[in-house]
Design a protein around this motif. Structure first.
Motif, mmCIF file in Angstrom:
data_model
loop_
_atom_site.group_PDB
_atom_site.id
_atom_site.type_symbol
_atom_site.label_atom_id
_atom_site.label_comp_id
_atom_site.label_asym_id
_atom_site.label_seq_id
_atom_site.Cartn_x
_atom_site.Cartn_y
_atom_site.Cartn_z
ATOM 1 N N ALA A 5 0.867 -1.230 -0.019
ATOM 2 C CA ALA A 5 0.081 -0.034 0.131
ATOM 3 C C ALA A 5 0.821 1.354 -0.076
ATOM 4 C CB ALA A 5 -0.902 0.064 1.310
ATOM 5 N N THR A 6 2.032 1.053 0.489
ATOM 6 C CA THR A 6 2.800 2.412 0.574
ATOM 7 C C THR A 6 3.400 2.700 -1.137
ATOM 8 O OG1 THR A 6 4.946 0.925 1.286
ATOM 9 C CG2 THR A 6 3.685 2.065 2.940
ATOM 10 N N ALA A 7 3.356 1.982 -1.906
ATOM 11 C CA ALA A 7 3.838 2.413 -3.359
ATOM 12 C C ALA A 7 3.065 3.482 -3.716
ATOM 13 C CB ALA A 7 3.696 1.071 -4.151
ATOM 14 N N ALA A 9 0.659 5.764 -5.852
ATOM 15 C CA ALA A 9 -0.309 5.641 -7.036
ATOM 16 C C ALA A 9 0.386 5.969 -8.539
ATOM 17 C CB ALA A 9 -1.405 6.681 -6.753
ATOM 18 N N CYS A 141 -5.096 12.815 -3.699
ATOM 19 C CA CYS A 141 -4.049 11.789 -3.213
ATOM 20 C C CYS A 141 -4.264 10.717 -3.739
ATOM 21 C CB CYS A 141 -4.198 11.388 -1.463
ATOM 22 S SG CYS A 141 -3.203 10.565 -1.055
ATOM 23 N N ASP A 142 -5.519 9.951 -3.819
ATOM 24 C CA ASP A 142 -5.696 8.621 -4.074
ATOM 25 C C ASP A 142 -6.191 8.657 -5.772
ATOM 26 O OD1 ASP A 142 -4.892 7.554 -1.715
ATOM 27 O OD2 ASP A 142 -7.047 7.818 -0.923
ATOM 28 N N PRO A 147 1.689 13.850 -3.949
ATOM 29 C CA PRO A 147 2.131 13.619 -2.355
ATOM 30 C C PRO A 147 1.701 14.745 -1.545
ATOM 31 C CG PRO A 147 4.011 14.701 -3.905
ATOM 32 C CD PRO A 147 2.775 14.516 -4.728
ATOM 33 N N TYR B 17 1.196 6.721 7.176
ATOM 34 C CA TYR B 17 2.053 5.502 6.996
ATOM 35 C C TYR B 17 1.765 5.061 5.759
ATOM 36 C CZ TYR B 17 3.750 1.022 8.176
ATOM 37 O OH TYR B 17 4.220 -0.097 8.051
ATOM 38 N N LEU B 18 0.586 4.836 5.379
ATOM 39 C CA LEU B 18 0.234 3.803 4.265
ATOM 40 C C LEU B 18 0.762 4.777 3.066
ATOM 41 C CD1 LEU B 18 -3.440 2.930 5.087
ATOM 42 C CD2 LEU B 18 -1.605 1.547 4.951
ATOM 43 N N ASP B 19 0.604 6.106 3.016
ATOM 44 C CA ASP B 19 1.217 6.910 1.854
ATOM 45 C C ASP B 19 2.528 7.351 1.990
ATOM 46 O OD1 ASP B 19 -1.412 7.048 1.060
ATOM 47 O OD2 ASP B 19 -2.038 8.867 2.216
ATOM 48 N N GLY B 20 3.385 6.564 2.768
ATOM 49 C CA GLY B 20 4.807 6.927 3.020
ATOM 50 C C GLY B 20 5.174 8.326 3.319
ATOM 51 N N GLU B 21 4.407 8.872 3.823
ATOM 52 C CA GLU B 21 4.528 10.342 4.024
ATOM 53 C C GLU B 21 5.021 10.714 5.569
ATOM 54 O OE1 GLU B 21 4.198 13.144 2.232
ATOM 55 O OE2 GLU B 21 3.049 12.142 0.637
ATOM 56 N N GLN B 48 -6.677 1.144 5.022
ATOM 57 C CA GLN B 48 -6.169 0.826 3.925
ATOM 58 C C GLN B 48 -7.198 0.118 2.982
ATOM 59 O OE1 GLN B 48 -3.276 -2.088 4.779
ATOM 60 N NE2 GLN B 48 -2.503 -2.426 2.754
ATOM 61 N N ARG B 51 -8.512 3.241 1.021
ATOM 62 C CA ARG B 51 -7.721 3.693 0.048
ATOM 63 C C ARG B 51 -7.501 2.755 -0.881
ATOM 64 N NH1 ARG B 51 -2.164 2.618 -0.588
ATOM 65 N NH2 ARG B 51 -0.752 4.460 -0.653
ATOM 66 N N ASN B 52 -7.634 1.423 -0.880
ATOM 67 C CA ASN B 52 -7.280 0.797 -1.826
ATOM 68 C C ASN B 52 -8.443 0.370 -2.710
ATOM 69 O OD1 ASN B 52 -5.008 -0.389 -0.936
ATOM 70 N ND2 ASN B 52 -5.696 -2.138 0.062
ATOM 71 N N LEU B 54 -10.275 3.296 -3.337
ATOM 72 C CA LEU B 54 -10.222 4.575 -4.052
ATOM 73 C C LEU B 54 -9.096 4.421 -5.307
ATOM 74 C CD1 LEU B 54 -10.271 7.005 -1.162
ATOM 75 C CD2 LEU B 54 -11.879 7.097 -3.196
ATOM 76 N N ARG B 55 -7.998 3.890 -5.017
ATOM 77 C CA ARG B 55 -6.970 3.649 -5.876
ATOM 78 C C ARG B 55 -7.250 2.700 -7.023
ATOM 79 N NH1 ARG B 55 -1.370 5.723 -3.779
ATOM 80 N NH2 ARG B 55 -2.113 7.575 -2.758
#
Lengths: 182, 171
Positions: A5-7, A9, A141-142, A147, B17-21, B48, B51-52, B54-55
């Motif tokens: 999930a941290t990758a 988009a 974001c999504d 960023p 955390y999930l976004d690597g920020e 999560q 988020r998944n 949406l993505r």
């Protein structure tokens, strides 16, 4: 635990030193603009209006554009058009966006591929029900894949506010999707 | 014996955390909380999931022909270079067509004159040009009597055409 999930988009490859023409942007990035506009507005009619206005602003701002994150710049423009329109409709509430009018939350016509994929229309409905500030941050974001720092700059708010809006937006979205199986 | 430190409620660091920020120290703190607290783990899963979803949304396609129409129309406003020239040519063309219509309207009554004393084509043309430009009144045209109706009809039309010429050359 959250490795996948941290990758970031997926993004349109747009890091280039070449400034595109207006026609190239409309042709090559129109789909991206339309997707962001649709996720913000929640229906095709408003999405078309947003994209048209965004492309007008792109044309006016192209001379000042500095090569870099083109999709970030485009996402910023279409989001600003959306927020401007939200403010305009708040002043003249004759044609509200979905979250001002619960009757309009349902998407008008999910795309064929979304129907086929199953749950996208529920996600769009839940997204459309988010408060606009949350929706803007979540979409940038999504959907646009920006960023936090860039979202903060584009929305004119601190990075901490962006993180809070994204998190609260996702929690509300998850609550709205409570009936959706994992 | 001291009580174990209270676990804080899950917060927006999970999305960061999930976004690597997150900075490394914050990231380590979140990982520790998730490892130690079921509440944090559950919250991470929920966020999560959203988020998944949406993505995972597919790109939205515009209605067929939408961008083709936008590209065909081009960029509106001052930056659109074609517009003023095209507008001027449209005006000039419209004025020319209107002028031709005046020629036709004014020529017909003269040819139908039963006395057979109508002006030549050259004379008619001279008269029309003078009238349209407004420089010279037509000395041969009757001011009243049988020809007055035709004359007034023609003059009204001519005035309108003159206005259109004026508009056309205002550019």
């Amino acid at each position: 635990m959250a490795d996948d999930a941290t990758a970031p988009a997926p993004r349109t490859p747009d890091e280039s030193d070449v400034i595109p023409t207006w026609e190239e942007i409309a042709r090559d990035h129109g789909r991206f603009l339309y997707t962001v506009a649709y996720r913000l507005a929640g229906n095709d009619s408003d999405a078309q209006d947003l994209v048209q206005e965004a492309l007008i602003r792109v044309g006016k701002g192209l001379e000042r554009y500095q090569p870099g994150s083109l999709t970030g710049w485009l996402a910023r423009i279409v989001t600003n058009v959306f927020l401007d329109e939200v403010r305009r409709r708040r002043r003249r509430p004759t044609d509200p966006f979905p979250d001002d009018d619960p009757e309009r939350v349902l998407p008008t016509a999910p795309a064929a591929d979304e129907v086929a994929s199953g749950l996208s229309d529920e996600v769009q409905t839940a997204l459309g029900a988010l408060p606009q500030d949350f929706r803007g941050a979540v979409v940038l974001c999504d959907v646009a894949g920006l960023p936090y720092e860039e979202i903060a700059a584009q929305l004119g708010v601190p990075v901490g506010t962006v993180r809070s809006r994204i998190h609260r937006g996702r929690r509300l979205l998850r609550a709205a999707l409570a009936e959706v199986p994992r | 014996m001291s009580a174990p430190p209270a676990v804080p409620a899950p917060d927006d660091r999970l999305s960061g955390y999930l976004d690597g920020e997150l900075a490394s120290t914050e990231r380590a703190a979140v990982e520790r909380l998730v490892a130690e607290s079921g509440v944090w783990r559950a919250e991470l899963d929920e966020v999560q999931f959203a988020r998944n979803r949406l993505r995972g949304l597919p790109p939205r396609e515009a209605p067929p022909g939408f961008f083709e129409r936008l590209l065909a129309d081009g960029l509106p406003g001052p930056a659109r270079s074609v517009s003023p020239v095209a507008t001027r040519w449209r005006r000039l063309t419209a004025a020319a067509v209107a002028a031709a219509a005046v020629v036709a309207v004014l020529a017909v009554p003269e040819r139908d004159d039963p006395a057979g004393g109508g002006p030549t084509a050259t004379e008619a043309g001279r008269r029309e040009v003078r009238t349209v430009t407004g420089a010279v009144a037509d000395p041969d045209r009757p001011r009243d009597g049988a020809g007055a109706d035709d004359s007034s009809h023609g003059d009204g039309l001519v005035e309108r055409i003159a206005e259109s010429f004026t508009d056309a050359f205002r550019w």
